[in-house]
Structures are given as structure tokens and as C-alpha cells.
Design an enzyme around this catalytic site. Sequence first.
Site, PDB file in Angstrom:
ATOM      1  N   ASP A 165     -12.640  -7.083  -0.118  1.00  0.00           N
ATOM      2  CA  ASP A 165     -12.745  -7.792   1.162  1.00  0.00           C
ATOM      3  C   ASP A 165     -13.686  -7.008   2.072  1.00  0.00           C
ATOM      4  OD1 ASP A 165     -11.309  -5.682   2.215  1.00  0.00           O
ATOM      5  OD2 ASP A 165      -9.582  -6.863   2.861  1.00  0.00           O
TER       6      ASP A 165
ATOM      7  N   CYS B  21      -9.454  -3.225  -1.095  1.00  0.00           N
ATOM      8  CA  CYS B  21      -9.369  -3.675   0.301  1.00  0.00           C
ATOM      9  C   CYS B  21      -9.190  -2.414   1.144  1.00  0.00           C
ATOM     10  CB  CYS B  21      -8.247  -4.702   0.489  1.00  0.00           C
ATOM     11  SG  CYS B  21      -6.592  -4.116   0.101  1.00  0.00           S
TER      12      CYS B  21
ATOM     13  N   THR C 247      -6.416  -0.776   2.024  1.00  0.00           N
ATOM     14  CA  THR C 247      -5.421   0.138   1.451  1.00  0.00           C
ATOM     15  C   THR C 247      -5.140  -0.106  -0.030  1.00  0.00           C
ATOM     16  OG1 THR C 247      -3.680  -1.435   2.009  1.00  0.00           O
ATOM     17  CG2 THR C 247      -4.169   0.278   3.641  1.00  0.00           C
TER      18      THR C 247
ATOM     19  N   HIS D 242       1.721   4.227 -18.597  1.00  0.00           N
ATOM     20  CA  HIS D 242       3.144   3.876 -18.538  1.00  0.00           C
ATOM     21  C   HIS D 242       3.385   2.422 -18.142  1.00  0.00           C
ATOM     22  CE1 HIS D 242       4.952   8.181 -18.065  1.00  0.00           C
ATOM     23  NE2 HIS D 242       3.910   8.171 -18.879  1.00  0.00           N
TER      24      HIS D 242
ATOM     25  N   HIS E 109       6.398   2.811 -24.020  1.00  0.00           N
ATOM     26  CA  HIS E 109       6.831   2.162 -22.775  1.00  0.00           C
ATOM     27  C   HIS E 109       6.928   0.643 -22.903  1.00  0.00           C
ATOM     28  CE1 HIS E 109       6.506   5.886 -20.507  1.00  0.00           C
ATOM     29  NE2 HIS E 109       5.377   6.111 -21.156  1.00  0.00           N
TER      30      HIS E 109
HETATM   31  C1  RB5 Z   1      -8.171  -5.834   6.470  1.00  0.00           C
HETATM   32  O1  RB5 Z   1      -8.315  -5.382   7.766  1.00  0.00           O
HETATM   33  C2  RB5 Z   1      -7.001  -5.127   5.775  1.00  0.00           C
HETATM   34  O2  RB5 Z   1      -5.810  -5.569   6.260  1.00  0.00           O
HETATM   35  C3  RB5 Z   1      -7.082  -5.310   4.286  1.00  0.00           C
HETATM   36  O3  RB5 Z   1      -8.293  -4.821   3.838  1.00  0.00           O
HETATM   37  C4  RB5 Z   1      -6.037  -4.595   3.445  1.00  0.00           C
HETATM   38  O4  RB5 Z   1      -5.946  -3.244   3.782  1.00  0.00           O
HETATM   39  C5  RB5 Z   1      -4.735  -5.235   3.293  1.00  0.00           C
HETATM   40  O5  RB5 Z   1      -3.861  -4.744   2.586  1.00  0.00           O
END
Ligand code: RB5
Length: 154
Positions: A12, A69, A71, A102, A136
Site C-alpha cells: 500500500d 504495508c 506494519t 514451522h 510440523h
Molecule cells: C496505512 O496508514 C497503514 O494503516 C497500513 O499501511 C498498515 O500499517 C495497516 O496495517
Amino acid sequence: MGNIKKLAFGTDHAATEIREAVKKYLYDIGYKVEDFGFCGQDSCDYPDFAVQVAEAVANKKADKGILICGTGIGMSVVANKVKGIIAAVCWDEDTARFASQHNCANILCLGSRTATLIEICHRIKYFLNTAFEERHQKRIDKIKKIEKQQHRCQ
Ligand code: RB5
């Protein structure tokens, strides 16, 4: 590694700055990449890309998937809704390796806001270069059984 040749790839807006460098890394280490996501600097929604990558892997159009993305969490939540997908958010080289070894993960989810480009590339390398360990399998069979039951109830 071995038989994994084709990767489905999606990001994204949070990963716009690093996406081309990550793709170049994947090409350089010998993979074909099908790119399912690009929205430039504009804000976009990670579910739109995660579902396409997950469907490509589930339908065997790609061997594995890489989703990035901010995180990795949003991408993994979406990808894991698709039948046949085990998507793992990994925060270092060990978790990337164990996700393959695993958990039999077929999609690696990473965070552009929680890792550097080099860390992201290292995690990808560990994920792709590690084979699943058969011992596993019975746990994976249980995951598949749960998945089947859940889909039946819908
Ligand atoms: C976008 O701002 C952010 O929320 C997305 O990239 C992601 O981290 C969501 O889990």
C-alpha cells in the site's frame, strides 16, 4: 530457493518508497514477480492489494506472496481470510525463518514503518530460503481442518 520461482507482491502507500527496491532485490535473487499493488503516494487501502496477492497464491498462480504495508498487520489480517493462506507478520530474521519452517506460511507480511529496507530484504531471504519441516505437518492439518469447518458454517 528450490522450487519457489514466482512471487505475488503487493504494497500500500506506506511502502511506496521502498517497493521498487524490494522488487529489484527479488529479481536479483532469481524470482519472477507479479506485482498487484501500486498507489503511489496517494492513500489507498491495504485490503485491495492483500486479497489479490492472497488469491494468486491460493490459486497457485504464484508460489508464495510478499505483502508490505506500514506494519504488515493489516495485510496479514486480510490475507488470512483467504482459504489456503497462512500469512505471517515477521519482525526479524528468525521469525521469517520459523514462519516457513514451522508454520508453513505461504505469505510473508512486513512493515515499512517498522523495518529498514535491508531488514526487509533479509527477512524475505530467510523466509524464501527455508523449507517447511514435515514434523510440523499435523499442526498444519489442524489449521486446515479449522479452516474447512469455519468456511462450512458461513
Ligand atoms: C496505512 O496508514 C497503514 O494503516 C497500513 O499501511 C498498515 O500499517 C495497516 O496495517
